[in-house]
Design a protein around this motif. Structure first.
Motif, PDB file in Angstrom:
ATOM      1  N   ASP A 137       0.886  -1.162   0.000  1.00  0.00           N
ATOM      2  CA  ASP A 137       0.000   0.000   0.000  1.00  0.00           C
ATOM      3  C   ASP A 137       0.919   1.206   0.000  1.00  0.00           C
ATOM      4  O   ASP A 137       1.800   1.310   0.860  1.00  0.00           O
ATOM      5  CB  ASP A 137      -0.874   0.039   1.264  1.00  0.00           C
ATOM      6  N   ALA A 138       0.763   2.087  -0.975  1.00  0.00           N
ATOM      7  CA  ALA A 138       1.550   3.315  -1.028  1.00  0.00           C
ATOM      8  C   ALA A 138       0.585   4.486  -0.973  1.00  0.00           C
ATOM      9  O   ALA A 138      -0.341   4.564  -1.778  1.00  0.00           O
ATOM     10  CB  ALA A 138       2.378   3.365  -2.307  1.00  0.00           C
ATOM     11  N   VAL A 139       0.791   5.359   0.012  1.00  0.00           N
ATOM     12  CA  VAL A 139      -0.006   6.574   0.118  1.00  0.00           C
ATOM     13  C   VAL A 139       0.930   7.723  -0.242  1.00  0.00           C
ATOM     14  O   VAL A 139       1.866   8.018   0.506  1.00  0.00           O
ATOM     15  CB  VAL A 139      -0.585   6.750   1.536  1.00  0.00           C
ATOM     16  N   THR A 141      -6.915   5.137  -5.360  1.00  0.00           N
ATOM     17  CA  THR A 141      -7.941   6.003  -4.798  1.00  0.00           C
ATOM     18  C   THR A 141      -7.347   7.371  -4.496  1.00  0.00           C
ATOM     19  O   THR A 141      -6.298   7.457  -3.850  1.00  0.00           O
ATOM     20  CB  THR A 141      -8.479   5.411  -3.471  1.00  0.00           C
ATOM     21  N   ARG A 180      -7.647  11.012  -2.570  1.00  0.00           N
ATOM     22  CA  ARG A 180      -8.329  11.661  -1.444  1.00  0.00           C
ATOM     23  C   ARG A 180      -9.290  12.732  -1.970  1.00  0.00           C
ATOM     24  O   ARG A 180      -9.002  13.381  -2.968  1.00  0.00           O
ATOM     25  CB  ARG A 180      -7.309  12.334  -0.529  1.00  0.00           C
ATOM     26  N   ALA A 233      -3.545  13.511  -1.853  1.00  0.00           N
ATOM     27  CA  ALA A 233      -2.833  12.224  -1.799  1.00  0.00           C
ATOM     28  C   ALA A 233      -3.572  11.211  -2.658  1.00  0.00           C
ATOM     29  O   ALA A 233      -4.761  11.340  -2.924  1.00  0.00           O
ATOM     30  CB  ALA A 233      -2.726  11.716  -0.364  1.00  0.00           C
ATOM     31  N   SER A 288      -3.810   6.852  -2.961  1.00  0.00           N
ATOM     32  CA  SER A 288      -3.480   5.573  -2.336  1.00  0.00           C
ATOM     33  C   SER A 288      -3.471   4.490  -3.404  1.00  0.00           C
ATOM     34  O   SER A 288      -4.415   4.379  -4.188  1.00  0.00           O
ATOM     35  CB  SER A 288      -4.512   5.207  -1.272  1.00  0.00           C
ATOM     36  N   SER A 331      -3.045   0.381  -3.829  1.00  0.00           N
ATOM     37  CA  SER A 331      -2.934  -0.972  -3.274  1.00  0.00           C
ATOM     38  C   SER A 331      -2.689  -1.895  -4.449  1.00  0.00           C
ATOM     39  O   SER A 331      -3.447  -1.889  -5.418  1.00  0.00           O
ATOM     40  CB  SER A 331      -4.218  -1.376  -2.549  1.00  0.00           C
ATOM     41  N   LEU A 336       5.856   9.617   0.665  1.00  0.00           N
ATOM     42  CA  LEU A 336       5.022   8.537   1.174  1.00  0.00           C
ATOM     43  C   LEU A 336       4.484   8.951   2.534  1.00  0.00           C
ATOM     44  O   LEU A 336       5.226   9.469   3.370  1.00  0.00           O
ATOM     45  CB  LEU A 336       5.832   7.249   1.305  1.00  0.00           C
ATOM     46  N   GLU A 360       1.807   8.167   6.055  1.00  0.00           N
ATOM     47  CA  GLU A 360       1.359   7.124   6.990  1.00  0.00           C
ATOM     48  C   GLU A 360       0.400   6.184   6.274  1.00  0.00           C
ATOM     49  O   GLU A 360      -0.461   6.621   5.521  1.00  0.00           O
ATOM     50  CB  GLU A 360       0.627   7.815   8.151  1.00  0.00           C
ATOM     51  N   GLY A 361       0.567   4.903   6.489  1.00  0.00           N
ATOM     52  CA  GLY A 361      -0.285   3.911   5.833  1.00  0.00           C
ATOM     53  C   GLY A 361       0.432   3.190   4.706  1.00  0.00           C
ATOM     54  O   GLY A 361      -0.059   2.196   4.200  1.00  0.00           O
ATOM     55  N   SER A 362       1.608   3.684   4.324  1.00  0.00           N
ATOM     56  CA  SER A 362       2.395   2.998   3.294  1.00  0.00           C
ATOM     57  C   SER A 362       3.080   1.791   3.938  1.00  0.00           C
ATOM     58  O   SER A 362       3.655   1.915   5.021  1.00  0.00           O
ATOM     59  CB  SER A 362       3.459   3.938   2.711  1.00  0.00           C
TER      60      SER A 362
END
Length: 141
Positions: free
Chosen positions: A40-42, A78, A80, A85, A87, A89, A123, A125-127
């Protein structure tokens, strides 16, 4: 990145832009590391300076690190609601197939808005990178 783990990065993280210029940045596994079969890359960016241009179909942005490894992949992209940003997956769906890097996994195309100068992509948080569901590391900050 975790010791012996995998890492993700943005290449290049810094771009000098001129108004209207289009360019691509890649989500990459920058160095050989622990095997991964998904991530997962944010990716954060300044929506006042950059407009994200998503390909149709989304699979046109896939990098060779994943496309060469496995013919069946899951991909979700996706944006934001505030366009600050995107995202990604991305998972290999071939049993027992993982990659170690280095290489590009997904390319993001942008168009510069009206302000010239430096702009950063990073990148957020969440990556994270995974192999068979197990956490293998996070993004390089």
């Amino acid at each position: 990145a975790v010791a012996g783990g995998a890492s993700l990065a943005i290449d290049p993280a810094l771009t000098v832009i001129t108004p209207g210029q289009e360019f691509t940045v890649d989500v990459v596994v920058p160095v050989a590391g622990a095997p991964i079969n998904g991530y997962d890359a944010v990716v954060g960016f300044d929506p006042a300076r950059l407009e994200l241009l998503l390909p149709t179909p989304l699979s046109l942005g896939e990098g060779v690190l994943f496309t060469d490894a496995c013919a069946q992949r899951f991909l979700s992209v996706t944006v934001r609601p505030d366009s600050s940003a995107v995202s990604i997956s991305h998972v290999l769906l071939c049993a027992g197939i993982s990659v170690t890097g280095p290489g590009a996994t997904y390319g993001l195309r942008f168009r510069a808005r009206q302000t010239a100068g430096k702009t950063y992509l990073r990148l957020l948080e969440g990556s994270a990178a995974y192999d068979a569901g197990a956490y293998r590391g996070a993004g390089v900050r």
